[in-house]
Every structure is written in structure tokens, then in C-alpha cells.
Design an enzyme around this catalytic site. Sequence first.
Site: not given
Lengths: 161, 186
Positions: B86, B111, B130, B158-159
Site C-alpha cells: 500500500d 510488516w 518503507d 498496511n495503512d
Amino acid sequence: MKWLAASALIVATGTAVVTPAWSGNEAIPGVENAARARQNWILSCQGCHRADATGTPQTTPTMAGFVARFLEVPGGREYLVQVPGVATAALSDADLAEVVNWSLVRFDAANLPADFKPYTPVEVGRLRLKPLRAEAMTIRAGMIARMAQDDNGNRNRGGFR
Amino acid sequence: MSGLDKFSEKVTRRVARATSRRSLLTLIGGALTGAAVIPVLPVSRAQAQGHGHGGGGDPIAPQPTGNPQDPGDQTQCDYWRYCAIDGFLCSCCGGTASSCPPGTEMSPITWIGTCHNPADNRAYIISYNDCCGKSSCGRCLCNRNERDRPMVRPQANNDINWCLGTESAIYNCSTAVILGVALDQQ
């Protein structure tokens, strides 16, 4: 706090010399399938604890070379399963018991008490029904203080390791 | 027919009397130059680029891995490793599917999930690290969410901004690093 770090270092280095660290090949008590335990560690734990379990000071305390010390203090055995990340992990009781037994040996074999009895799925299933929440930090701080106290006592008696 | 001839002659003579040959050349030259300038105008460029924020920007060249075991284009959202990503694909932002763009720092806190590799029909463990420290890349937004869990399970959501454990918590883009082959389901 410096003396605590120093004594922890002495414990870590001292025992590393005396006890040969886990070589990764022999069977671990309470771990039926080490590859499965490792995979569950990667999928459910490693994201925050990091691959080597060193963690991040602000959010995820280090497990490497330390986690088995909780077994020395009263309530520590329960704490290791009731801590939120363990108790609420998306794993069955059997898989959870396996990954906890595995991580104790994998990341802190040196501090594992000689009389350690592996967690069973039944014990883990019972403990995780009462997960710790916000109080986990306070309980942890209390047990760390107790470990420091014990270290201090051992040193004063001159019988420290 | 002669009437048309006379009319044309009259018009031509009138034009010839009223204008100079130089002015005609100026007119034609001006028209040619003017027409050539139209595609250069900024209005035209903005239209050709199309898409807005998150939509793309300049077209991005395909980045196949060249490895038959790792099929697909790493700049496309349907690349197999992106099954639960995401965010902006680092492949479109100056990095790759497994490395960060220059000037950003890869988050060690991630994650982790599994994705199915169509080449060998096996599940691979993928870590969505990230890249952090620069403002949002804005290219190749990809949001797939396979086995994404709600916020109450933060370790599988994943937000969240996973720029944790880095010097800066500013999110730039996302990678999909292979950690290993997952065990076959028992």
C-alpha cells in the site's frame, strides 16, 4: 543504570564463554518443527522485533541476550506469554508455545535457566486468555528492577557467577 | 466562364495594388512560424503529461527482472511481490523493488506477509520495508491489501506509516523484499 548495563554485559560475555551458545542444529525442547517456528517468528514477530530480536529502544525492547532473564523472576514466565504481542498473536496455542520456546533458545540460550520447562500449548492457551494491556510496561519495569536487585545481591555476596 | 475570369482578374489586381509582395511573405512566414510554435506552448505540455498526483507523471520504462523465476514488471502494481503493498512503488521513484531511492532510509520495522510467485507456484515471505526521509514520491500508487488486517491488528495492517526506527518518520515509497520461501502448507 550504567552498572546494570555493565553487569548485564558481564553476564552475557561470561556465560557465553562458559556455556556454548546454541549452534542451531540440535533439537529444542518444546519445538516440534524449528523451521515452522522460525517462519512464525518471521511472519508474526520479526516485523517489530527485527530479525535478530534487538528491537528498537523506544517501541520494542530488546529480546536478544535478555529475554530468558524474565524466567528468573516471579511472574516472568507468565509475563512472556501475557505480553500483548504474544497473547494476541494470530497463532494457535500450539504454534505460539512452539515459537516462544524457540525464541527463548534462539535469542537468549545463555540466560535460559537449566531447569527451564518448555511451555506447553495448554499452559499458553490458559495464560493468553488474560492478556496484559497498558499495564504491561509497569509490570515489565517491576521485573527489571527485581533482576537488578538480584544481581546486586549476588555481587555483594561475592557469589556472582 | 469569362465572367468568372473577369472576377478573378479584378480581385487579383485589387489585391496586388493594395498589398506589397513583401507583406505577403511576412504573412506566410508568420503563419508558418506561428503554427510551429503551438506545440511548444506550456499549455500543450501540461495536457500531454496527463494524470495528476499519484497517477504517474512521465511514463516509466518497464523494469523486468530478467529472471524467469521472478516474472513481471517491477514498475507495475500487478507484479507478484506487491500482493499486499500500500503505497508508492520505489521502482518508480529512483529505487527498486528491494532498495530505496537515494537520500532515503529503509525502515527496519516492517510488516511481513507472503505472496504467491506464479513462476514456481510457491509462497514467498515478503517484507514491505518503507523508505523514509523524503516527502511522498507520488508515482505509481499501488494498493492491493491481500490479507491486510484492520488497525486492531497493527502488525498486519498496511495503512500504518511503517517509517519506524528511522531517523525521519516521513514516508517516501515502499519496497517488497523477499525474505525467503515459505514452508508448504501442512
